[in-house]
Design a protein around this motif. Structure first.
Motif, short mmCIF file in Angstrom:
data_model
loop_
_atom_site.label_atom_id
_atom_site.label_comp_id
_atom_site.label_asym_id
_atom_site.label_seq_id
_atom_site.Cartn_x
_atom_site.Cartn_y
_atom_site.Cartn_z
N MET A 65 0.97 -1.38 0.26
CA MET A 65 0.04 -0.22 -0.33
C MET A 65 0.78 1.36 0.23
O MET A 65 1.69 1.26 1.05
N ILE A 66 0.58 2.13 -0.56
CA ILE A 66 1.21 3.44 -0.80
C ILE A 66 0.52 4.35 0.04
O ILE A 66 -0.34 4.57 0.11
N VAL A 67 1.34 5.08 1.19
CA VAL A 67 0.80 6.00 2.64
C VAL A 67 1.78 7.06 2.35
O VAL A 67 2.69 7.01 1.98
N ASP A 68 0.46 8.21 2.49
CA ASP A 68 1.69 9.42 2.52
C ASP A 68 2.80 9.40 3.72
O ASP A 68 3.50 9.76 4.02
N GLY A 69 2.30 8.72 5.00
CA GLY A 69 3.15 8.15 5.65
C GLY A 69 2.37 7.21 7.20
O GLY A 69 1.89 7.12 7.14
N VAL A 70 3.53 6.41 8.02
CA VAL A 70 3.66 5.43 9.11
C VAL A 70 3.39 6.55 9.91
O VAL A 70 4.20 7.40 10.49
N ASN A 71 2.46 5.70 10.79
CA ASN A 71 2.30 6.45 12.72
C ASN A 71 2.95 6.04 13.44
O ASN A 71 3.29 5.85 13.96
N GLU A 72 1.96 4.94 14.48
CA GLU A 72 2.19 4.61 14.91
C GLU A 72 1.11 3.22 15.40
O GLU A 72 0.01 2.78 14.38
N VAL A 73 1.99 1.91 15.90
CA VAL A 73 0.33 0.78 16.39
C VAL A 73 -0.23 1.28 17.21
O VAL A 73 0.55 1.15 18.57
N ILE A 74 -0.89 0.95 17.78
CA ILE A 74 -1.98 1.09 18.63
C ILE A 74 -3.29 -0.24 18.72
O ILE A 74 -3.21 -0.78 18.16
N GLU A 75 -3.42 0.24 19.95
CA GLU A 75 -4.51 -0.70 20.72
C GLU A 75 -6.21 -0.08 20.19
O GLU A 75 -6.01 1.72 20.58
N ILE A 76 -6.92 -1.09 19.39
CA ILE A 76 -8.51 -0.20 19.07
C ILE A 76 -9.83 -1.65 20.11
O ILE A 76 -8.77 -2.50 19.76
N ASP A 77 -9.79 -1.10 20.81
CA ASP A 77 -11.12 -1.71 21.73
C ASP A 77 -12.03 -1.77 20.87
O ASP A 77 -12.97 -0.76 20.09
N GLY A 78 -13.00 -3.23 20.94
CA GLY A 78 -13.38 -3.40 19.24
C GLY A 78 -15.40 -2.94 20.17
O GLY A 78 -16.29 -2.53 18.82
N SER A 79 -15.23 -2.09 20.90
CA SER A 79 -16.67 -1.70 21.70
C SER A 79 -16.71 0.38 21.14
O SER A 79 -17.60 0.23 21.17
N ALA A 80 -14.71 0.27 20.66
CA ALA A 80 -15.18 1.33 20.26
C ALA A 80 -15.56 1.76 18.63
O ALA A 80 -15.15 2.59 18.15
N ILE A 81 -15.59 0.93 18.01
CA ILE A 81 -15.98 1.19 16.79
C ILE A 81 -16.92 1.23 16.14
O ILE A 81 -18.38 0.57 16.74
N ALA A 82 -17.25 1.97 15.74
CA ALA A 82 -18.68 2.05 14.83
C ALA A 82 -18.73 2.30 13.55
O ALA A 82 -17.70 2.36 12.71
N GLU A 83 -19.25 2.41 13.20
CA GLU A 83 -20.18 2.31 12.00
C GLU A 83 -19.90 3.38 10.91
O GLU A 83 -20.13 4.68 11.69
N ILE A 84 -19.37 3.90 10.07
CA ILE A 84 -18.95 5.10 9.08
C ILE A 84 -20.63 5.43 8.82
O ILE A 84 -21.25 4.95 8.16
N PRO A 85 -20.97 7.09 9.51
CA PRO A 85 -22.16 7.44 8.93
C PRO A 85 -22.48 7.32 6.96
O PRO A 85 -21.46 7.76 6.51
N GLU A 86 -23.26 6.91 6.92
CA GLU A 86 -23.44 7.20 5.08
C GLU A 86 -23.80 8.48 4.86
O GLU A 86 -23.26 9.06 3.41
N LEU A 87 -24.17 9.43 5.81
CA LEU A 87 -24.45 10.40 5.38
C LEU A 87 -23.59 11.47 5.91
O LEU A 87 -22.43 11.69 6.59
N GLY A 88 -22.39 12.47 4.47
CA GLY A 88 -21.16 12.86 4.61
C GLY A 88 -19.83 12.04 4.42
O GLY A 88 -18.64 12.81 4.79
N SER A 89 -20.07 10.67 3.94
CA SER A 89 -19.26 9.67 4.00
C SER A 89 -18.55 10.31 3.20
O SER A 89 -18.58 9.98 1.15
N ARG A 90 -16.91 10.88 2.92
CA ARG A 90 -16.51 10.81 1.97
C ARG A 90 -15.43 9.38 1.30
O ARG A 90 -15.50 9.73 0.07
N TRP A 91 -15.67 8.54 1.89
CA TRP A 91 -15.15 6.95 0.77
C TRP A 91 -16.62 5.71 0.82
O TRP A 91 -17.00 5.90 1.73
N PRO A 92 -16.28 4.97 -0.05
CA PRO A 92 -17.00 3.96 -0.65
C PRO A 92 -17.19 2.94 1.14
O PRO A 92 -16.08 2.47 1.33
N ALA A 93 -18.67 3.43 1.21
CA ALA A 93 -17.99 2.29 1.96
C ALA A 93 -18.38 0.84 2.13
O ALA A 93 -18.33 0.06 3.36
N ASP A 94 -18.42 0.25 1.38
CA ASP A 94 -17.29 -1.23 0.84
C ASP A 94 -15.86 -1.08 1.12
O ASP A 94 -15.74 -2.18 2.04
#
Length: 165
Positions: free
Chosen positions: A103-132
């Motif tokens: 993958m071409i990326v602009d820059g690499v930041n860090e490795v982080i831990e994300i709690d599964g309960s903190a993940i939400a669906e991206i709202p359809e309204l106003g989404s800049r990226w294809p939801a798929d």
């Protein structure tokens, strides 16, 4: 310069470790368990008539690896500054086969831990990226982290079947 994360993807139930990286000032993430290495840009060989989101190939330690332009796939414009650009070599399932892609990326930041309960669906309204292509979004402090859905993001586009008459 090569960096290889040395961590397990699941450090405790319901959470996961992800590699965060930047695309046009936005923070995106990918499962760290599938990251093989992070490398500086290498000489790229353009592929004639290739899909714009997979424009070229590179040689990574003797293996030919397709280069994926995630920004193009997400409908973003390519950043002009390539000084901080990195290639993140990952392994993803494509047609039920483990495949390395860079993958071409602009820059690499860090490795982080994300709690599964903190993940939400991206709202359809106003989404800049294809939801798929987005698995979800997580809030980390004041920052939004967009989690990519690699099951769909790297799936090749299928050409319509041709009929023989």
């Amino acid at each position: 310069m090569t960096h290889a994360p040395q961590a397990s993807a699941s450090s405790r139930e319901g959470s996961s470790l992800v590699l965060t990286f930047s695309l046009q000032g936005e923070t995106f993430a990918h499962d760290v368990a599938r990251v093989h290495e992070i490398i500086d840009p290498l000489p790229m060989t353009r592929v004639p008539r290739a899909d714009p989101f997979v424009p070229c190939l590179i040689n990574v330690r003797g293996a030919i690896v397709p280069v994926v332009d995630v920004q193009t796939r997400l409908g973003m414009r390519r950043a002009a500054d390539e000084k901080a650009m990195r290639l993140v070599v990952i392994e993803v399932p494509i047609d039920d086969e483990a495949t390395k892609v860079a993958m071409i990326v602009d820059g690499v930041n860090e490795v982080i831990e994300i709690d599964g309960s903190a993940i939400a669906e991206i709202p359809e309204l106003g989404s800049r990226w294809p939801a798929d292509f987005i698995r979800g979004i997580a809030l980390r402090g004041d920052e939004l982290v967009v989690l990519l859905n690699t099951e769909t993001l790297f799936r090749p586009r299928r050409s319509p079947a041709r009929t023989l008459n």
